[in-house]
Design a protein around this motif. Structure first.
Motif, PDB file in Angstrom:
ATOM      1  N   ILE A 103       0.417  -1.475   0.160  1.00  0.00           N
ATOM      2  CA  ILE A 103       0.573   0.843  -0.090  1.00  0.00           C
ATOM      3  C   ILE A 103       0.973   0.910  -0.027  1.00  0.00           C
ATOM      4  CG2 ILE A 103      -2.062   1.315   1.350  1.00  0.00           C
ATOM      5  CD1 ILE A 103      -2.867  -1.337   2.404  1.00  0.00           C
ATOM      6  N   SER A 104       0.588   1.988  -0.839  1.00  0.00           N
ATOM      7  CA  SER A 104       1.471   3.020  -1.134  1.00  0.00           C
ATOM      8  C   SER A 104       0.963   4.212   0.202  1.00  0.00           C
ATOM      9  CB  SER A 104       1.110   3.949  -2.723  1.00  0.00           C
ATOM     10  OG  SER A 104       0.466   4.080  -2.739  1.00  0.00           O
ATOM     11  N   PRO A 105       2.587   4.883   0.435  1.00  0.00           N
ATOM     12  CA  PRO A 105       2.458   5.849   1.127  1.00  0.00           C
ATOM     13  C   PRO A 105       1.530   6.747   0.599  1.00  0.00           C
ATOM     14  CG  PRO A 105       5.103   5.579   0.711  1.00  0.00           C
ATOM     15  CD  PRO A 105       3.604   4.668  -0.525  1.00  0.00           C
ATOM     16  N   GLN A 106       1.042   7.163   1.849  1.00  0.00           N
ATOM     17  CA  GLN A 106      -0.377   8.314   1.758  1.00  0.00           C
ATOM     18  C   GLN A 106      -0.810   8.331   3.057  1.00  0.00           C
ATOM     19  OE1 GLN A 106      -4.138   5.914  -0.778  1.00  0.00           O
ATOM     20  NE2 GLN A 106      -2.375   4.490  -0.678  1.00  0.00           N
ATOM     21  N   PHE A 107      -0.941   8.145   3.768  1.00  0.00           N
ATOM     22  CA  PHE A 107      -1.435   8.111   5.540  1.00  0.00           C
ATOM     23  C   PHE A 107      -0.359   8.978   6.071  1.00  0.00           C
ATOM     24  CE2 PHE A 107      -2.644   4.005   3.382  1.00  0.00           C
ATOM     25  CZ  PHE A 107      -4.002   4.197   2.814  1.00  0.00           C
ATOM     26  N   SER A 108      -1.307   9.819   6.941  1.00  0.00           N
ATOM     27  CA  SER A 108      -0.452  10.669   8.275  1.00  0.00           C
ATOM     28  C   SER A 108      -0.780  10.759   9.624  1.00  0.00           C
ATOM     29  CB  SER A 108      -0.567  12.263   7.415  1.00  0.00           C
ATOM     30  OG  SER A 108      -1.928  12.413   8.012  1.00  0.00           O
ATOM     31  N   PHE A 109      -0.785   9.079  10.023  1.00  0.00           N
ATOM     32  CA  PHE A 109      -0.742   9.065  11.540  1.00  0.00           C
ATOM     33  C   PHE A 109      -0.230   9.060  12.303  1.00  0.00           C
ATOM     34  CE2 PHE A 109       0.631   4.945  10.509  1.00  0.00           C
ATOM     35  CZ  PHE A 109       0.195   4.572   9.547  1.00  0.00           C
ATOM     36  N   PHE A 110      -0.303   9.150  14.062  1.00  0.00           N
ATOM     37  CA  PHE A 110       0.311   9.067  15.532  1.00  0.00           C
ATOM     38  C   PHE A 110       0.336   8.284  15.142  1.00  0.00           C
ATOM     39  CE2 PHE A 110       2.470  11.469  17.918  1.00  0.00           C
ATOM     40  CZ  PHE A 110       1.578  11.215  18.887  1.00  0.00           C
ATOM     41  N   GLU A 111       1.654   8.074  16.541  1.00  0.00           N
ATOM     42  CA  GLU A 111       1.527   6.441  17.061  1.00  0.00           C
ATOM     43  C   GLU A 111       1.391   5.174  16.795  1.00  0.00           C
ATOM     44  OE1 GLU A 111      -0.800   6.746  20.315  1.00  0.00           O
ATOM     45  OE2 GLU A 111       0.467   8.182  21.442  1.00  0.00           O
ATOM     46  N   ALA A 112       2.381   5.406  15.395  1.00  0.00           N
ATOM     47  CA  ALA A 112       2.432   4.198  14.039  1.00  0.00           C
ATOM     48  C   ALA A 112       1.835   2.743  14.504  1.00  0.00           C
ATOM     49  CB  ALA A 112       3.645   4.134  13.282  1.00  0.00           C
ATOM     50  N   ASP A 113       2.860   2.583  15.838  1.00  0.00           N
ATOM     51  CA  ASP A 113       2.381   1.115  16.769  1.00  0.00           C
ATOM     52  C   ASP A 113       1.329   0.444  16.477  1.00  0.00           C
ATOM     53  OD1 ASP A 113       5.232   0.654  16.348  1.00  0.00           O
ATOM     54  OD2 ASP A 113       5.818   1.127  18.878  1.00  0.00           O
ATOM     55  N   GLU A 114       0.263   1.629  17.350  1.00  0.00           N
ATOM     56  CA  GLU A 114      -1.179   1.114  17.094  1.00  0.00           C
ATOM     57  C   GLU A 114      -1.913   1.619  15.922  1.00  0.00           C
ATOM     58  OE1 GLU A 114      -2.170   0.011  19.720  1.00  0.00           O
ATOM     59  OE2 GLU A 114      -0.450   0.686  20.452  1.00  0.00           O
ATOM     60  N   LYS A 115      -1.305   1.886  14.946  1.00  0.00           N
ATOM     61  CA  LYS A 115      -2.302   1.300  13.173  1.00  0.00           C
ATOM     62  C   LYS A 115      -1.680   0.083  12.332  1.00  0.00           C
ATOM     63  CE  LYS A 115      -3.500   5.821  15.493  1.00  0.00           C
ATOM     64  NZ  LYS A 115      -4.073   5.611  16.433  1.00  0.00           N
ATOM     65  N   ARG A 116      -1.901  -0.681  13.454  1.00  0.00           N
ATOM     66  CA  ARG A 116      -1.442  -2.202  12.136  1.00  0.00           C
ATOM     67  C   ARG A 116      -2.993  -2.887  11.826  1.00  0.00           C
ATOM     68  NH1 ARG A 116      -1.583  -3.063  17.565  1.00  0.00           N
ATOM     69  NH2 ARG A 116      -2.870  -4.453  18.677  1.00  0.00           N
ATOM     70  N   PHE A 117      -2.189  -3.759  10.811  1.00  0.00           N
ATOM     71  CA  PHE A 117      -3.341  -4.187  10.676  1.00  0.00           C
ATOM     72  C   PHE A 117      -3.988  -5.335  11.891  1.00  0.00           C
ATOM     73  CE2 PHE A 117      -2.825  -3.068   6.393  1.00  0.00           C
ATOM     74  CZ  PHE A 117      -3.889  -3.333   6.072  1.00  0.00           C
TER      75      PHE A 117
END
Length: 256
Positions: free
Chosen positions: A131-145
């Motif tokens: 999935i190409s880079p396009q998102f801007s989220f914070f705390e990436a550790d929690e933004k997982r599949f």
């Protein structure tokens, strides 16, 4: 007829064989591939040991995180390599080059990574973008599949995508966490609630804080108000309790 002690010995051997076989079925041996490794530091560099303290990966990285799905994040800024995050295997070999500004652990075969434009996408275990880079989220550790979906941020709102990058739940929440037991924590304004995989509210936003479902219950906080620290006059600690999947209180919010 064999002497009694021989018969007894043969019988004992049979019983021992049965016990060993049964134990092997019930308690599989942990192999080198799935044995947990532990992070350690030596003279400013990081590596891994096994459960008895034997060095498995020599301390040669500037920073590492724990292994997830066979790979570990490693930050490398020495040896003439441009500083960045990559991934190593259990022998310490770099299998995905340290070309990322930031990175999260692998989950369900994909890992979130940030490029130099500070956009997040997802790579597979070969380092190829799924999935190409396009998102801007914070705390990436929690933004997982988790359970096939991942929370991502677009234009200051969170939604959920599938592994093709398609939005399954449109971005409309102020914050969002991974799915657990079919439900996900979402934030609207200053309150947290829970949605299903269709994006419908199962438990309306009403809590100061939440912790995702486990074994049919979720931990919820009533009365929490954000503050920068304990001395912030706006800060309220609130009380913790538990609710079920319908939002019914199982354990009242009376615990710190």
């Amino acid at each position: 007829m064999k002497p009694y002690f021989v018969q007894f010995t043969l019988f004992a051997q049979k019983i021992l064989t049965i016990l060993i076989f049964t134990t092997a079925l019930c308690f599989p041996v942990r192999t080198q591939e799935n044995e947990r490794l532990f992070v350690f530091e030596d003279d400013g560099f990081w590596g891994f040991t096994d459960v008895v303290g034997k060095v498995v990966v020599k301390p040669k990285f500037d920073l590492v995180e724990e292994f997830s799905e066979g790979l570990a994040r490693a930050y490398i800024c020495t040896g003439g390599i441009r500083p960045g995050w990559g991934f190593i295997n259990r022998t310490g070999s770099v299998v995905i080059q340290p070309t990322f500004v930031n990175a999260a652990d692998f989950s369900e075969g994909l890992a979130a990574v940030m490029n130099e434009q500070r956009k997040w996408g997802f790579i597979d275990q070969t380092g190829t973008y799924s999935i190409s880079p396009q998102f801007s989220f914070f705390e990436a550790d929690e933004k997982r599949f988790s359970e096939g979906l991942a929370a991502v941020k677009v234009n200051d709102k969170y939604g959920y995508i599938d592994k093709t990058g398609k939005f399954v739940i449109e971005p409309k929440f102020d914050d969002a966490e991974p799915f657990s037991e079919g439900l996900a924590e979402i934030k609207v304004g200053e309150k947290w609630g829970f949605i299903n995989k269709n994006g419908g509210f199962v438990i309306k936003p009403q809590f100061g804080l939440t912790v995702g479902f486990a074994e049919g219950l979720a931990r919820v906080n009533i009365g929490y108000v954000f503050g920068w620290n304990d001395e912030d006059p706006n800060y309220r600690k609130g009380k913790w309790g538990f609710v079920d999947r319908r939002g019914s209180v199982v354990i009242p919010a009376r615990y710190d």
